[in-house]
Design a protein around this motif. Structure first.
Motif, PDB file in Angstrom:
ATOM      1  N   VAL A   7     -17.004  34.461   8.981  1.00  0.00           N
ATOM      2  CA  VAL A   7     -18.283  33.756   8.939  1.00  0.00           C
ATOM      3  C   VAL A   7     -19.349  34.781   8.567  1.00  0.00           C
ATOM      4  CG1 VAL A   7     -19.800  32.181  10.185  1.00  0.00           C
ATOM      5  CG2 VAL A   7     -17.386  32.314  10.789  1.00  0.00           C
ATOM      6  N   THR A   8     -19.390  35.142   7.298  1.00  0.00           N
ATOM      7  CA  THR A   8     -20.138  36.313   6.859  1.00  0.00           C
ATOM      8  C   THR A   8     -21.614  36.246   7.200  1.00  0.00           C
ATOM      9  OG1 THR A   8     -18.604  36.421   4.996  1.00  0.00           O
ATOM     10  CG2 THR A   8     -20.554  37.839   4.907  1.00  0.00           C
ATOM     11  N   THR A   9     -22.285  35.190   6.779  1.00  0.00           N
ATOM     12  CA  THR A   9     -23.733  35.111   6.950  1.00  0.00           C
ATOM     13  C   THR A   9     -24.120  35.091   8.420  1.00  0.00           C
ATOM     14  OG1 THR A   9     -23.930  33.899   4.864  1.00  0.00           O
ATOM     15  CG2 THR A   9     -25.803  33.803   6.373  1.00  0.00           C
ATOM     16  N   ALA A  10     -23.490  34.225   9.197  1.00  0.00           N
ATOM     17  CA  ALA A  10     -23.845  34.067  10.602  1.00  0.00           C
ATOM     18  C   ALA A  10     -23.580  35.335  11.402  1.00  0.00           C
ATOM     19  CB  ALA A  10     -23.083  32.890  11.206  1.00  0.00           C
ATOM     20  N   ASP A  11     -22.415  35.936  11.221  1.00  0.00           N
ATOM     21  CA  ASP A  11     -22.069  37.082  12.054  1.00  0.00           C
ATOM     22  C   ASP A  11     -22.736  38.367  11.583  1.00  0.00           C
ATOM     23  OD1 ASP A  11     -20.264  35.960  14.113  1.00  0.00           O
ATOM     24  OD2 ASP A  11     -19.159  35.321  12.364  1.00  0.00           O
ATOM     25  N   SER A  12     -23.078  38.444  10.307  1.00  0.00           N
ATOM     26  CA  SER A  12     -23.930  39.546   9.856  1.00  0.00           C
ATOM     27  C   SER A  12     -25.287  39.449  10.537  1.00  0.00           C
ATOM     28  CB  SER A  12     -24.104  39.500   8.331  1.00  0.00           C
ATOM     29  OG  SER A  12     -22.892  39.748   7.670  1.00  0.00           O
ATOM     30  N   LEU A  13     -25.813  38.229  10.641  1.00  0.00           N
ATOM     31  CA  LEU A  13     -27.065  37.997  11.348  1.00  0.00           C
ATOM     32  C   LEU A  13     -26.950  38.426  12.805  1.00  0.00           C
ATOM     33  CD1 LEU A  13     -29.884  36.713  11.819  1.00  0.00           C
ATOM     34  CD2 LEU A  13     -28.714  34.497  12.068  1.00  0.00           C
ATOM     35  N   ALA A  14     -25.836  38.092  13.448  1.00  0.00           N
ATOM     36  CA  ALA A  14     -25.647  38.429  14.857  1.00  0.00           C
ATOM     37  C   ALA A  14     -25.607  39.933  15.069  1.00  0.00           C
ATOM     38  CB  ALA A  14     -24.358  37.784  15.377  1.00  0.00           C
ATOM     39  N   PHE A  15     -24.848  40.665  14.255  1.00  0.00           N
ATOM     40  CA  PHE A  15     -24.767  42.116  14.419  1.00  0.00           C
ATOM     41  C   PHE A  15     -26.083  42.795  14.053  1.00  0.00           C
ATOM     42  CE2 PHE A  15     -20.196  41.534  14.755  1.00  0.00           C
ATOM     43  CZ  PHE A  15     -19.829  42.570  15.611  1.00  0.00           C
ATOM     44  N   LEU A  16     -26.766  42.282  13.040  1.00  0.00           N
ATOM     45  CA  LEU A  16     -28.089  42.795  12.691  1.00  0.00           C
ATOM     46  C   LEU A  16     -29.041  42.629  13.871  1.00  0.00           C
ATOM     47  CD1 LEU A  16     -29.849  43.768  10.115  1.00  0.00           C
ATOM     48  CD2 LEU A  16     -30.591  41.376  10.035  1.00  0.00           C
ATOM     49  N   PHE A  17     -28.988  41.471  14.487  1.00  0.00           N
ATOM     50  CA  PHE A  17     -29.869  41.152  15.608  1.00  0.00           C
ATOM     51  C   PHE A  17     -29.530  42.001  16.828  1.00  0.00           C
ATOM     52  CE2 PHE A  17     -31.453  38.452  19.072  1.00  0.00           C
ATOM     53  CZ  PHE A  17     -32.743  38.192  18.614  1.00  0.00           C
ATOM     54  N   ILE A  18     -28.250  42.165  17.117  1.00  0.00           N
ATOM     55  CA  ILE A  18     -27.835  42.996  18.252  1.00  0.00           C
ATOM     56  C   ILE A  18     -28.309  44.431  18.058  1.00  0.00           C
ATOM     57  CG2 ILE A  18     -25.838  44.012  19.432  1.00  0.00           C
ATOM     58  CD1 ILE A  18     -24.348  41.374  18.870  1.00  0.00           C
ATOM     59  N   GLY A  19     -28.123  44.966  16.852  1.00  0.00           N
ATOM     60  CA  GLY A  19     -28.582  46.325  16.577  1.00  0.00           C
ATOM     61  C   GLY A  19     -30.070  46.479  16.805  1.00  0.00           C
ATOM     62  N   GLY A  20     -30.848  45.500  16.348  1.00  0.00           N
ATOM     63  CA  GLY A  20     -32.293  45.544  16.542  1.00  0.00           C
ATOM     64  C   GLY A  20     -32.688  45.472  18.006  1.00  0.00           C
TER      65      GLY A  20
END
Length: 421
Positions: free
Chosen positions: A394-407
Motif C-alpha cells: 500500500v505504497t501511498t498510504a504507508d509512505s504517508l504513515a512512515f513520513l508522519f511517524i518520522g516527523g
C-alpha cells in the motif's frame, strides 16, 4: 497520457517547493494509484513515482539525512537489495521484483525523510491541509467513475453493479489514514472554518469507507482511533467529538443507503467476517505457510527466502490459483525468510521503543501528548495491517504513515532539546 501530466506536475513541485515537495507525495501517489488501473502492468505508473522520489531524494535529502537515527530501517533496506542482487540467479526472476523492492524500501525510508523535514507542528498542519486536497481528489474521482464510463483493463467483480471501485482497494487505506490524522489534529484547530472543514472531510471519508466496505481499512480506522484514545489525554472531550462525527456520518449515510445495502449484499460476509473459514484466503495463507515451512528442506529458503516479492507461485502451488500472499508477514517470510521477517518486525519494535524514549524526556504539553499518541497509534496499526493484509504494497498510504511517524518523533526530539536548555 494523464499519468505523464501528473509526472510533469510532480517535477514542477520539486522545482517550486524544493524539499517541501515531499508533503505533496500523498497527492502524487494517489493520482498515480488512480491511473495504474488503466495499465496492464502497475510498474508503468510506479516508474513515474520512483523517478519523482529519486530526483527529490537525490537533490534535497540523501546528502543531509541523519542515517544514524534509523539503523534498523537501513539494515532492512540493505538486506532487500542484497537479495535483489542475487535474485537473477534464481529461476523466479521477474522485473516486477525490482519495482517491489524499491517500493518496500521507499515506504520505510520515508521515516528518515519525515524525521529530516517535519520539525514543527506547522509542517504537520501543512501536511494536513494537503491531505484535505487529496481527499477532494479521491472524492471527485469516485463521483466521476460512478457517472462516466472509464474502462479498466480488468473489472472487479467483488463489488456491486451500482458501485464502481476501479481497483482502488489498497489505496482506500489512504482514506483510512487521512481520517486518523484528521481526528488527531481536530483538537488543535483554532478557527470555526477549520473545524467545520475538518468535520466535513472526516464524515466524507468515513462514508467512503462505509460504501467501499474494505474491511481491513474500516477495522484499522477504528482500531487506530481506539489506540489514540488509549494513549492520549482529555479522553472525554475526544470521545464527545468522535461521537459527534460518527452520528453525523451515520445520518448522512442515509442518503447513500441503496448503495450501502447493495454493497453489503456483495461484500457483507467479507466485512463482518462471517464467511466460512474455507472461503477465507488469509486463513489459508497462514495454514499453507505453516505447511511450507514444516516441509521445506532448504535451510537457505527458510533463512533468506527463495522468491523475493513474487508470491504468486505460492498461490499456484497451495491454492491452485494465481493469488499473491496477502499478509505482509507471510509474504516476507516466503520471499525473505525468517531473517527478513525479523528485520522488518524489529523496525516496529524499535519505533515503539524510540517513541516512548523521546516522549519520556520531552516537555509534557497537551500537543506533545497527542503527537506521542498518534505516533504510537500508527505503529500499532501498521503492524496490524501487516498481519492481516499488505502494508508493504500500500505504497501511498504507508509512505504517508512512515513520513508522519518520522516527523512526530523529530518534533518530540526537538522538544526534548528545548527542555534540556
Amino acid at each position: 497520457m494523464l499519468e505523464l501530466l501528473v509526472f510533469v506536475i510532480s517535477i514542477f513541485l520539486i522545482l517550486k517547493k524544493g524539499k517541501g515537495a515531499i508533503l505533496y507525495y500523498p497527492v502524487i501517489g494517489t493520482l498515480f494509484d488512480i491511473f495504474k488501473g488503466y495499465h496492464l502492468h502497475n510498474f508503468v505508473t510506479e516508474n513515474y513515482r520512483f523517478v519523482f522520489l529519486i530526483i527529490l531524494l537525490f537533490f534535497f535529502y540523501l546528502p543531509y539525512l541523519p542515517y544514524s537515527k534509523a539503523k534498523p530501517i537501513l539494515f532492512f533496506i540493505l538486506f532487500l537489495f542484497v537479495l535483489l542482487l542475487f535474485n537473477p540467479l534464481t529461476d523466479s526472476w521477474k522485473p516486477s521484483q525490482i519495482t517491489s523492492t524499491f517500493n518496500a524500501s521507499s515506504i520505510v525510508f520515508m521515516f528518515l525523510v519525515g524525521y529530516n523535514y517535519i520539525n514543527s507542528f506547522k509542517k504537520i498542519k501543512k501536511l494536513y491541509n494537503i491531505l484535505i486536497l487529496n481527499s477532494i481528489i479521491i472524492l471527485v474521482y469516485f463521483v466521476c467513475i460512478q457517472i462516466f464510463s472509464f474502462q479498466l483493463l480488468t473489472a472487479d467483480s467483488s463489488y456491486s453493479d451500482i458501485f464502481i471501485s476501479h481497483h482502488f482497494d489498497y489505496d482506500i487505506y489512504t482514506v483510512s489514514y487521512t481520517v486518523l490524522i484528521m481526528f488527531f489534529i481536530r483538537e488543535h484547530l483554532t478557527t470555526k472554518r477549520e473545524k467545520l472543514l475538518n468535520t466535513f472531510f472526516i464524515v466524507a471519508n468515513l462514508i467512503l469507507l462505509i460504501i467501499f466496505m474494505k474491511r481491513w481499512a474500516i477495522f484499522s480506522t477504528f482500531l487506530g482511533i481506539f489506540i489514540f484514545l488509549f494513549y492520549t489525554g482529555n479522553v472525554a472531550k475526544k470521545l464527545k467529538s468522535l461521537s459527534f462525527v460518527i452520528i453525523l456520518a451515520i445520518a448522512t449515510s442515509i442518503f447513500f443507503m441503496d448503495i450501502i445495502i447493495e454493497q453489503f449484499v456483495n461484500r457483507g460476509d467479507k466485512v463482518s467476517g462471517l464467511n466460512e473459514l474455507k472461503n477465507e484466503g488469509r486463513t489459508f495463507d497462514y495454514l499453507n505457510m505453516y505447511h511450507y515451512i514444516t516441509t521445506n528442506n532448504s535451510i537457505r529458503e527458510i533463512l533468506v527466502g527463495g522468491n523475493l516479492f513474487e508470491s504468486r507461485d505460492f498461490g499456484q502451488k497451495y491454492l491452485n490459483e494465481v493469488r499473491n500472499i496477502h499478509p505482509d508477514l507471510l509474504a516476507l517470510l516466503y520471499g525473505t525468510g525468517f531473517l527478513g521477517l525479523f528485520l522488518y518486525l524489529y523496525i516496529y519494535k524499535w519505533l515503539f521503543k524510540k517513541t516512548g524514549a523521546v516522549y519520556d524526556v520531552a516537555i509534557k504539553s497537551y500537543l506533545n501528548k497527542d503527537i506521542y499518541s498518534v505516533c504510537k497509534m500508527f505503529i500499532i496499526v501498521l503492524v496490524f495491517i501487516s498481519i492481516a493484509g499488505g502494508a508493504l504494497r500500500v505504497t501511498t498510504a504507508d509512505s504517508l504513515a512512515f513520513l508522519f511517524i518520522g516527523g512526530c518523533i523529530r518534533i518530540l526530539s526537538l522538544k526534548k532539546k528545548l527542555n534540556k536548555n
